[in-house]
Design a protein around this motif. Structure first.
Motif, short mmCIF file in Angstrom:
data_model
loop_
_atom_site.label_atom_id
_atom_site.label_comp_id
_atom_site.label_asym_id
_atom_site.label_seq_id
_atom_site.Cartn_x
_atom_site.Cartn_y
_atom_site.Cartn_z
N VAL A 33 21.61 5.79 -18.54
CA VAL A 33 20.60 4.89 -17.98
C VAL A 33 19.24 5.24 -18.60
O VAL A 33 18.79 6.39 -18.52
CB VAL A 33 20.51 5.01 -16.45
CG1 VAL A 33 19.40 4.12 -15.90
CG2 VAL A 33 21.85 4.63 -15.81
N ARG A 58 15.04 2.04 -16.13
CA ARG A 58 16.13 1.10 -15.91
C ARG A 58 16.91 1.46 -14.64
O ARG A 58 16.75 2.53 -14.07
CB ARG A 58 17.09 1.07 -17.11
CG ARG A 58 16.47 0.64 -18.42
CD ARG A 58 15.70 -0.68 -18.36
NE ARG A 58 16.53 -1.80 -17.91
CZ ARG A 58 17.16 -2.65 -18.72
NH1 ARG A 58 17.08 -2.50 -20.03
NH2 ARG A 58 17.85 -3.65 -18.23
N ARG A 83 20.92 0.87 -12.52
CA ARG A 83 22.34 0.56 -12.73
C ARG A 83 23.06 0.41 -11.41
O ARG A 83 22.85 1.19 -10.48
CB ARG A 83 23.01 1.66 -13.56
CG ARG A 83 24.49 1.35 -13.87
CD ARG A 83 24.96 2.07 -15.09
NE ARG A 83 24.19 1.67 -16.27
CZ ARG A 83 24.20 2.34 -17.41
NH1 ARG A 83 24.93 3.44 -17.54
NH2 ARG A 83 23.50 1.92 -18.45
N TYR A 119 18.14 4.13 -9.85
CA TYR A 119 16.97 3.91 -10.71
C TYR A 119 16.61 5.24 -11.39
O TYR A 119 16.55 6.28 -10.73
CB TYR A 119 15.76 3.48 -9.88
CG TYR A 119 15.93 2.15 -9.16
CD1 TYR A 119 15.48 0.97 -9.74
CD2 TYR A 119 16.52 2.09 -7.90
CE1 TYR A 119 15.62 -0.25 -9.08
CE2 TYR A 119 16.66 0.87 -7.23
CZ TYR A 119 16.21 -0.29 -7.83
OH TYR A 119 16.35 -1.49 -7.18
N LYS A 173 12.70 -6.34 -17.39
CA LYS A 173 14.04 -6.93 -17.44
C LYS A 173 14.73 -6.84 -16.08
O LYS A 173 14.32 -6.09 -15.20
CB LYS A 173 14.89 -6.20 -18.49
CG LYS A 173 14.40 -6.33 -19.92
CD LYS A 173 15.40 -5.66 -20.86
CE LYS A 173 15.06 -5.91 -22.32
NZ LYS A 173 13.85 -5.20 -22.76
N TYR A 204 17.31 -5.53 -13.55
CA TYR A 204 17.78 -4.15 -13.36
C TYR A 204 16.90 -3.15 -14.11
O TYR A 204 17.36 -2.27 -14.81
CB TYR A 204 19.26 -4.00 -13.72
CG TYR A 204 20.14 -4.13 -12.49
CD1 TYR A 204 20.76 -3.03 -11.91
CD2 TYR A 204 20.31 -5.36 -11.87
CE1 TYR A 204 21.53 -3.15 -10.77
CE2 TYR A 204 21.07 -5.50 -10.72
CZ TYR A 204 21.69 -4.39 -10.18
OH TYR A 204 22.42 -4.51 -9.03
N ALA A 205 15.59 -3.33 -13.93
CA ALA A 205 14.60 -2.38 -14.44
C ALA A 205 13.50 -2.24 -13.41
O ALA A 205 13.34 -3.11 -12.54
CB ALA A 205 14.03 -2.85 -15.78
N THR A 240 15.20 -6.48 -9.14
CA THR A 240 16.55 -6.43 -8.58
C THR A 240 16.56 -7.30 -7.32
O THR A 240 15.52 -7.74 -6.85
CB THR A 240 16.96 -4.98 -8.21
OG1 THR A 240 15.87 -4.35 -7.52
CG2 THR A 240 17.29 -4.17 -9.44
#
Length: 375
Positions: A84, A88, A90, A108, A175, A177-178, A194
């Protein structure tokens, strides 16, 4: 004579504000949370077409720091957290040794050796306990930060514009998921792209003492474009339309990620062992050779609403079970997610119904999600 005291429900930093707005409150995982402020349908459609503002401060934040933070998370979780990038996030899961899902999580990466794990409210203590236990032997610290954060979410197509009016953070460069640290309406925040609605949007992690100031600023900034406060009820129908699983419904300790159709989150190629690896390798083989029940979407031909636990039937036989069901404001018909036998899982399979109090109501099998926003 003895009596058992009822544990006090936890309240978020915005509790008084919710009540002043006339929210209907409900007990959710030991928290007193807003279920709705007015019409669930109106709140749902506001998120789909304009914007909605949520208090999600019941979610469980756990910070993992130290030289071996990534190695610990790689061992404790099924995903490859070591890959990751800085800033970012996940989606991943934490499983038992037998492969059963303890919770689904977002992790995160906040700094070189600092990660924030966000767990579902109902499982936050279980996840914390598991991470503390699994941290033994690693040069890493697991810290319970549930009281350190309030979490607000602004979701919907108007959310970028609303947030841009309150921050100079680079939202265009942020972006999906950041996350990045910034200031929103003068409040220090972790700004994450998110959400759990199927729409574009942001989740803002802030100090509880700043939550009310931020809520009021977002409310004012969004008033002209139709932002309204939204409760947990429409959050559930939004995630259902978007085909997003909910722990306790589509996910449980009785299921592995492969049973849930989410085997992609398990990364066998990462370095080292991880909890549940052996059981999950066996589950992956089973799923490849003989799929267990498959998670599908069901759309009603009539008006009766299916609920979790209702049997799915075909030719008079039970072939599965509904995990979540509700009227869909976007589709205008009742929908459900259900685990069904593989033989009846293909979209368009004929003769499938849901047993609603003894009546077999016809349903169409469809691929998930029911709704996908235009990019």
């Amino acid at each position: 004579m003895s009596s058992t005291a009822t544990p006090e429900k936890r309240r978020t930093a915005l509790d008084a504000l919710h009540r002043s707005l006339g929210a209907t409150m409900t007990d959710f995982a030991g928290w007193d949370m807003p279920l709705r402020y007015g019409s669930e349908r109106d709140e749902h459609l506001a998120v789909r077409t304009k914007a909605g503002l949520f208090d999600l401060s019941h979610m469980g934040e756990i910070t993992v720091t130290g030289p071996q933070a990534a190695q610990l998370l790689n061992y404790a979780l099924v995903g490859n957290i070591g890959s990751v990038g800085l800033g970012r996030a996940r989606y991943t899961m934490i499983c038992r040794a037998d492969g059963g899902i303890l919770d689904d999580l977002i992790v995160y990466r906040l700094a070189e050796t600092e990660y924030m794990v966000v767990a579902n409210a109902s499982n936050a203590q279980v996840v914390l306990d598991a991470l503390v236990e699994r941290a033994e032997g690693f040069d890493a610290l697991v810290r319970d930060d549930r009281d350190a954060y309030a979490l607000l979410a602004v979701q919907g197509p108007e959310s970028p514009g609303i947030l841009k009016s309150l921050t100079d953070a680079d939202l265009d460069g942020l972006k999906y998921y950041a996350g990045l640290p910034g200031t929103v309406a003068g409040v220090p925040a972790l700004i994450a792209r998110t959400g759990y609605t199927g729409e574009d949007g942001f989740e803002l992690f802030v100090s509880p003492g700043d939550a009310e100031k931020l809520w009021l600023a977002l409310t004012e900034a969004g008033a002209s474009v139709g932002l309204i406060p939204c409760g947990l009820s429409c959050r559930d129908t939004l995630r259902l339309e978007a085909g997003m699983p909910l722990y306790g419904h589509e996910l449980s300790t009785e299921l592995t990620p492969f049973d849930a159709g989410l085997g992609r989150v398990v990364k066998f190629e990462k370095d080292g062992d991880f909890v549940g690896r052996g059981a999950l390798e066996a589950a992956a083989e089973r799923a490849a050779s003989q799929p267990p029940r498959v998670l599908v979407g069901l759309v009603a031909e009539g008006r009766r609403v299916p609920r979790a636990g209702y049997p799915v039937v075909a030719d008079g036989q039970v072939i599965g079970e509904v995990t979540s069901g509700a009227p869909s404001p976007t589709l205008g018909r009742p929908i459900a997610m259900a685990y069904v036998d593989a033989a009846h899982s293909a979209p368009g399979t004929a003769g499938v119904g849901v047993d609603i109090r003894g009546s077999h109501e016809p349903y169409e099998v469809v691929a998930l999600p029911f709704y996908k926003r235009e990019k």
